[in-house]
Design a protein around this motif. Structure first.
Motif, PDB file in Angstrom:
ATOM      1  N   GLY A  55       0.825  -1.200   0.000  1.00 56.84           N
ATOM      2  CA  GLY A  55       0.000   0.000   0.000  1.00 56.84           C
ATOM      3  C   GLY A  55       0.858   1.249   0.000  1.00 56.84           C
ATOM      4  N   HIS A  56       0.318   2.314  -0.558  1.00 59.13           N
ATOM      5  CA  HIS A  56       1.064   3.564  -0.696  1.00 59.13           C
ATOM      6  C   HIS A  56       0.128   4.739  -0.413  1.00 59.13           C
ATOM      7  CE1 HIS A  56       3.882   1.038  -3.036  1.00 59.13           C
ATOM      8  NE2 HIS A  56       2.766   0.547  -3.528  1.00 59.13           N
ATOM      9  N   LEU A  57       0.698   5.816   0.097  1.00 51.00           N
ATOM     10  CA  LEU A  57      -0.039   7.051   0.323  1.00 51.00           C
ATOM     11  C   LEU A  57       0.728   8.187  -0.332  1.00 51.00           C
ATOM     12  CD1 LEU A  57      -2.586   8.129   1.768  1.00 51.00           C
ATOM     13  CD2 LEU A  57      -1.084   8.748   3.682  1.00 51.00           C
ATOM     14  N   LEU A  58       0.092   8.854  -1.305  1.00 52.32           N
ATOM     15  CA  LEU A  58       0.708   9.947  -2.039  1.00 52.32           C
ATOM     16  C   LEU A  58       0.144  11.277  -1.570  1.00 52.32           C
ATOM     17  CD1 LEU A  58       0.590   8.106  -5.387  1.00 52.32           C
ATOM     18  CD2 LEU A  58       2.642   9.294  -4.643  1.00 52.32           C
ATOM     19  N   MET A  59       1.044  12.232  -1.325  1.00 48.04           N
ATOM     20  CA  MET A  59       0.657  13.578  -0.911  1.00 48.04           C
ATOM     21  C   MET A  59       1.442  14.561  -1.771  1.00 48.04           C
ATOM     22  SD  MET A  59       0.767  12.918   3.207  1.00 48.04           S
ATOM     23  CE  MET A  59      -0.035  14.474   3.599  1.00 48.04           C
ATOM     24  N   THR A  60       0.763  15.558  -2.311  1.00 41.97           N
ATOM     25  CA  THR A  60       1.409  16.441  -3.275  1.00 41.97           C
ATOM     26  C   THR A  60       1.345  17.903  -2.876  1.00 41.97           C
ATOM     27  OG1 THR A  60      -0.593  16.736  -4.560  1.00 41.97           O
ATOM     28  CG2 THR A  60       0.815  14.880  -5.157  1.00 41.97           C
ATOM     29  N   ASP A  61       2.150  18.678  -3.568  1.00 45.58           N
ATOM     30  CA  ASP A  61       2.152  20.129  -3.434  1.00 45.58           C
ATOM     31  C   ASP A  61       2.206  20.703  -4.846  1.00 45.58           C
ATOM     32  OD1 ASP A  61       2.323  22.729  -2.661  1.00 45.58           O
ATOM     33  OD2 ASP A  61       4.374  22.606  -1.887  1.00 45.58           O
ATOM     34  N   LEU A  62       1.037  20.983  -5.420  1.00 47.42           N
ATOM     35  CA  LEU A  62       0.933  21.538  -6.763  1.00 47.42           C
ATOM     36  C   LEU A  62       0.561  23.010  -6.669  1.00 47.42           C
ATOM     37  CD1 LEU A  62      -1.306  18.827  -8.503  1.00 47.42           C
ATOM     38  CD2 LEU A  62       1.172  18.811  -8.225  1.00 47.42           C
ATOM     39  N   SER A  63       0.986  23.781  -7.642  1.00 43.71           N
ATOM     40  CA  SER A  63       0.525  25.167  -7.736  1.00 43.71           C
ATOM     41  C   SER A  63       0.464  25.565  -9.204  1.00 43.71           C
ATOM     42  CB  SER A  63       1.428  26.119  -6.958  1.00 43.71           C
ATOM     43  OG  SER A  63       2.688  26.258  -7.591  1.00 43.71           O
ATOM     44  N   TYR A  64      -0.375  26.561  -9.465  1.00 45.71           N
ATOM     45  CA  TYR A  64      -0.584  27.025 -10.840  1.00 45.71           C
ATOM     46  C   TYR A  64      -0.910  28.509 -10.802  1.00 45.71           C
ATOM     47  CZ  TYR A  64      -2.757  27.656 -15.420  1.00 45.71           C
ATOM     48  OH  TYR A  64      -3.069  28.111 -16.674  1.00 45.71           O
ATOM     49  N   SER A  65      -0.415  29.249 -11.789  1.00 42.60           N
ATOM     50  CA  SER A  65      -0.772  30.667 -11.921  1.00 42.60           C
ATOM     51  C   SER A  65      -0.789  31.042 -13.391  1.00 42.60           C
ATOM     52  CB  SER A  65       0.228  31.550 -11.163  1.00 42.60           C
ATOM     53  OG  SER A  65       1.521  31.469 -11.737  1.00 42.60           O
ATOM     54  N   ASP A  66      -1.624  32.019 -13.730  1.00 42.87           N
ATOM     55  CA  ASP A  66      -1.660  32.616 -15.067  1.00 42.87           C
ATOM     56  C   ASP A  66      -2.220  34.028 -14.918  1.00 42.87           C
ATOM     57  OD1 ASP A  66      -4.485  32.506 -14.980  1.00 42.87           O
ATOM     58  OD2 ASP A  66      -4.574  30.631 -16.102  1.00 42.87           O
ATOM     59  N   PRO A  67      -2.391  34.804 -15.989  1.00 41.78           N
ATOM     60  CA  PRO A  67      -2.856  36.183 -15.841  1.00 41.78           C
ATOM     61  C   PRO A  67      -4.203  36.330 -15.138  1.00 41.78           C
ATOM     62  CG  PRO A  67      -1.866  35.901 -18.001  1.00 41.78           C
ATOM     63  CD  PRO A  67      -1.917  34.542 -17.370  1.00 41.78           C
ATOM     64  N   ASP A  68      -5.033  35.291 -15.153  1.00 42.41           N
ATOM     65  CA  ASP A  68      -6.336  35.351 -14.481  1.00 42.41           C
ATOM     66  C   ASP A  68      -6.304  34.744 -13.087  1.00 42.41           C
ATOM     67  OD1 ASP A  68      -7.873  36.454 -16.719  1.00 42.41           O
ATOM     68  OD2 ASP A  68      -7.461  34.529 -17.698  1.00 42.41           O
ATOM     69  N   ASN A  69      -5.175  34.149 -12.706  1.00 42.78           N
ATOM     70  CA  ASN A  69      -5.098  33.436 -11.434  1.00 42.78           C
ATOM     71  C   ASN A  69      -3.774  33.730 -10.743  1.00 42.78           C
ATOM     72  OD1 ASN A  69      -7.516  31.358 -11.383  1.00 42.78           O
ATOM     73  ND2 ASN A  69      -6.685  31.311 -13.472  1.00 42.78           N
ATOM     74  N   PRO A  70      -3.804  34.309  -9.546  1.00 39.45           N
ATOM     75  CA  PRO A  70      -2.561  34.386  -8.774  1.00 39.45           C
ATOM     76  C   PRO A  70      -2.112  32.969  -8.417  1.00 39.45           C
ATOM     77  CG  PRO A  70      -4.439  34.886  -7.394  1.00 39.45           C
ATOM     78  CD  PRO A  70      -4.969  34.776  -8.792  1.00 39.45           C
ATOM     79  N   ARG A  71      -0.922  32.849  -7.878  1.00 38.53           N
ATOM     80  CA  ARG A  71      -0.404  31.522  -7.532  1.00 38.53           C
ATOM     81  C   ARG A  71      -1.411  30.793  -6.642  1.00 38.53           C
ATOM     82  NH1 ARG A  71       4.871  29.513  -7.652  1.00 38.53           N
ATOM     83  NH2 ARG A  71       5.241  27.745  -6.296  1.00 38.53           N
ATOM     84  N   GLY A 105      -0.734   6.857 -13.370  1.00 40.95           N
ATOM     85  CA  GLY A 105      -1.902   7.677 -13.113  1.00 40.95           C
ATOM     86  C   GLY A 105      -1.578   9.151 -13.020  1.00 40.95           C
ATOM     87  N   PHE A 106      -2.620   9.949 -12.961  1.00 46.16           N
ATOM     88  CA  PHE A 106      -2.495  11.388 -12.731  1.00 46.16           C
ATOM     89  C   PHE A 106      -3.783  11.862 -12.078  1.00 46.16           C
ATOM     90  CE2 PHE A 106      -4.135  10.773 -17.024  1.00 46.16           C
ATOM     91  CZ  PHE A 106      -5.282  11.567 -17.035  1.00 46.16           C
ATOM     92  N   ALA A 107      -3.702  12.951 -11.362  1.00 47.90           N
ATOM     93  CA  ALA A 107      -4.888  13.544 -10.764  1.00 47.90           C
ATOM     94  C   ALA A 107      -4.546  14.945 -10.275  1.00 47.90           C
ATOM     95  CB  ALA A 107      -5.408  12.699  -9.598  1.00 47.90           C
ATOM     96  N   ALA A 108      -5.512  15.821 -10.332  1.00 46.30           N
ATOM     97  CA  ALA A 108      -5.349  17.178  -9.813  1.00 46.30           C
ATOM     98  C   ALA A 108      -6.718  17.778  -9.577  1.00 46.30           C
ATOM     99  CB  ALA A 108      -4.547  18.043 -10.788  1.00 46.30           C
ATOM    100  N   GLU A 109      -6.795  18.740  -8.675  1.00 40.02           N
ATOM    101  CA  GLU A 109      -8.061  19.406  -8.400  1.00 40.02           C
ATOM    102  C   GLU A 109      -7.782  20.837  -7.965  1.00 40.02           C
ATOM    103  OE1 GLU A 109     -12.315  18.565  -6.114  1.00 40.02           O
ATOM    104  OE2 GLU A 109     -10.518  17.433  -5.555  1.00 40.02           O
ATOM    105  N   TYR A 110      -8.455  21.793  -8.608  1.00 38.71           N
ATOM    106  CA  TYR A 110      -8.259  23.212  -8.343  1.00 38.71           C
ATOM    107  C   TYR A 110      -9.590  23.953  -8.338  1.00 38.71           C
ATOM    108  CZ  TYR A 110      -3.180  23.171  -9.443  1.00 38.71           C
ATOM    109  OH  TYR A 110      -1.828  22.966  -9.451  1.00 38.71           O
ATOM    110  N   ILE A 111      -9.586  25.135  -7.763  1.00 35.64           N
ATOM    111  CA  ILE A 111     -10.594  26.168  -8.019  1.00 35.64           C
ATOM    112  C   ILE A 111      -9.843  27.316  -8.692  1.00 35.64           C
ATOM    113  CG2 ILE A 111     -12.263  27.775  -7.065  1.00 35.64           C
ATOM    114  CD1 ILE A 111     -13.136  24.900  -6.798  1.00 35.64           C
ATOM    115  N   LEU A 112     -10.096  27.518  -9.996  1.00 36.47           N
ATOM    116  CA  LEU A 112      -9.394  28.534 -10.771  1.00 36.47           C
ATOM    117  C   LEU A 112     -10.396  29.406 -11.511  1.00 36.47           C
ATOM    118  CD1 LEU A 112      -6.560  26.331 -12.387  1.00 36.47           C
ATOM    119  CD2 LEU A 112      -6.307  27.961 -10.496  1.00 36.47           C
ATOM    120  N   ASN A 113      -9.999  30.639 -11.788  1.00 36.53           N
ATOM    121  CA  ASN A 113     -10.846  31.551 -12.548  1.00 36.53           C
ATOM    122  C   ASN A 113     -10.829  31.185 -14.020  1.00 36.53           C
ATOM    123  OD1 ASN A 113     -11.630  33.272 -10.365  1.00 36.53           O
ATOM    124  ND2 ASN A 113      -9.581  34.195 -10.414  1.00 36.53           N
ATOM    125  N   GLY A 114     -12.024  31.145 -14.625  1.00 37.56           N
ATOM    126  CA  GLY A 114     -12.130  30.879 -16.046  1.00 37.56           C
ATOM    127  C   GLY A 114     -12.053  32.156 -16.857  1.00 37.56           C
TER     128      GLY A 114
END
Length: 406
Positions: A55-71, A105-114
């Motif tokens: 068994g494995h437990l994965l914990m991440t630290d992702l971030s994203y920014s663009d002109p409509d979204n601060p970091r 696999g891959f996975a990500a989840e954000y609340i970002l401005n459209g």
């Protein structure tokens, strides 16, 4: 959610024993996960039978920014993964096994401005996973040479949810909408490998895993502002890459084993694009405006070679200490990077420890994965959603396995 970080979307090692020594396993025969990494190693396992659970437990630290979204950091929830395998010796020179391993696999989840009609906070989520079910045959061809093969199945599930600009080729290319797509599928899979003992202390191995070309059937909900919402029957075409690896393991008189694996991954053919076919909308308006939508999402990933280094030291109490390092180039070009798939890791450091309790072999490993920031100039995706973006990714993995042999 968490990205299953590794070389692209392929994990840097599967079992805790392998992960602790930097993902090296091609020239080893001390765990059930050789069914995935090099089935030739199974017959070299000491004992008449074994069962292994991990068994494995994965914990991440992702971030994203663009002109409509601060970091902005991702919504990070620990992501559990598991494997199980069983093997039985039929004779001194033949061993068979059956294993189920979560390899990618891959996975990500954000609340970002459209943007545009989808301006304002938007929920974005992606999930993709691939597991292999591997019936395995492993045989000794000579006193020094062994061969192994698997013929099994790959099972995959993929989901994408969030604001999206249609890429085409279709009549609505360039239109912004909210999409919620999901699909599940199964495809045949095979692999083979060899191991050769150069001496009592040194083993070399080579392995090949065929690609899994998958058609994932499901449904997709498309919502176009001002037009309406329709649910389509959908098919997602995705390819998990072929892989070829070579490895060497050498044990010194001081009971210290050094390992090195080099694994080529054919991303340029597998992730050239992801195709999505939408048919049979349930909404009358969409039946007229867009009865069929064919989407081709550009990926254009480049091939990579994963270089894995490991060392393990037998201790005085018969326990084992392991260390490892992995390097691979980020296969994702900046021009097609999105917050849906941020697997831009390039380095991994690992440490592991193994011990035995009343005949139960236990292994623990910790892996830290990291890479540089990636900056996007002009994205190759239509719509400009990801122009001038900056993406950052790192992850931590905790692994534990239990093995019983007879």
């Amino acid at each position: 959610m968490s990205d299953l970080f590794a070389d692209g979307t392929i994990r840097d090692g599967v079992g805790a024993r392998s992960i602790g020594r930097g993902g090296t396993n091609i020239a080893h025969h001390d765990n059930a996960h050789v069914m995935l990494d090099n089935p030739a190693g199974l017959v070299g396992f000491e004992g008449d039978s074994m069962i292994e659970i991990g068994g494995h437990l994965l914990m991440t630290d992702l971030s994203y920014s663009d002109p409509d979204n601060p970091r902005t950091g991702d919504i990070d929830n620990p992501f559990p993964i598991g494997e199980v395998a069983f093997a039985k010796r039929l004779s001194d020179d033949v061993m068979v096994g059956l294993g189920m391993f979560s390899q990618a696999g891959f996975a990500a989840e954000y609340i970002l401005n459209g943007q545009g009609a989808l301006a304002g906070p938007q929920h974005m989520k992606s999930i993709g996973a691939m597991a292999r079910v591997l019936p395995t045959l492993s045989i000794n061809l000579t006193d020094r040479l062994s061969f192994g093969a698997t013929v099994g199945a790959s099972i995959s599930h993929v989901e994408f949810e969030g604001p999206y600009t249609l890429q085409g080729p279709n009549a609505l290319a360039g239109t912004g909408l909210r999409v919620d797509a999901q699909g599940t599928g199964i495809a045949p899979h095979w692999s083979l490998g060899f191991q050769y003992d150069l001496s009592d202390a040194t083993t070399i191995g080579v392995s090949y895993l065929e690609e899994a070309d998958m058609e994932l059937d499901g449904t997709t909900t498309a919502a176009i502002p001002g037009v309406g919402t329709a649910r389509y029957d959908s098919q997602i075409d995705i390819v998990w890459p072929r892989m070829m690896g070579v490895g060497i393991a050498h044990q010194t008189p001081a009971n210290r084993t050094f390992s090195f694996d080099a694994i080529w991954m054919d991303w340029s053919n597998a992730y050239r694009q992801i195709d999505l076919q939408l048919t049979n909308p349930n909404d009358p308006t969409f039946q007229i405006v867009a009865p069929t939508l064919n989407e081709s999402i550009p990926m254009n990933w480049r091939d990579s070679v994963s270089l894995r280094f490991g060392v393990e030291q037998q201790l005085a109490n018969c326990n084992v200490l392991r260390l490892g390092y992995i390097y691979h180039r980020n296969p994702i070009p900046a021009e097609t990077l999105t917050p849906f798939i941020q697997t831009t890791i390039e380095h991994a450091l690992s440490v592991g420890y193994g011990w035995n309790w009343r005949g139960l072999e236990m292994d623990f490993a910790y892996q830290w994965m990291f890479g540089p920031d990636v900056t996007v100039g002009t994205s190759d995706l239509t719509g400009g959603d990801y122009d001038n973006a900056i993406s950052t990714a790192s992850a931590h993995q905790f692994s534990l396995s239990f093995r019983r042999r007879r």
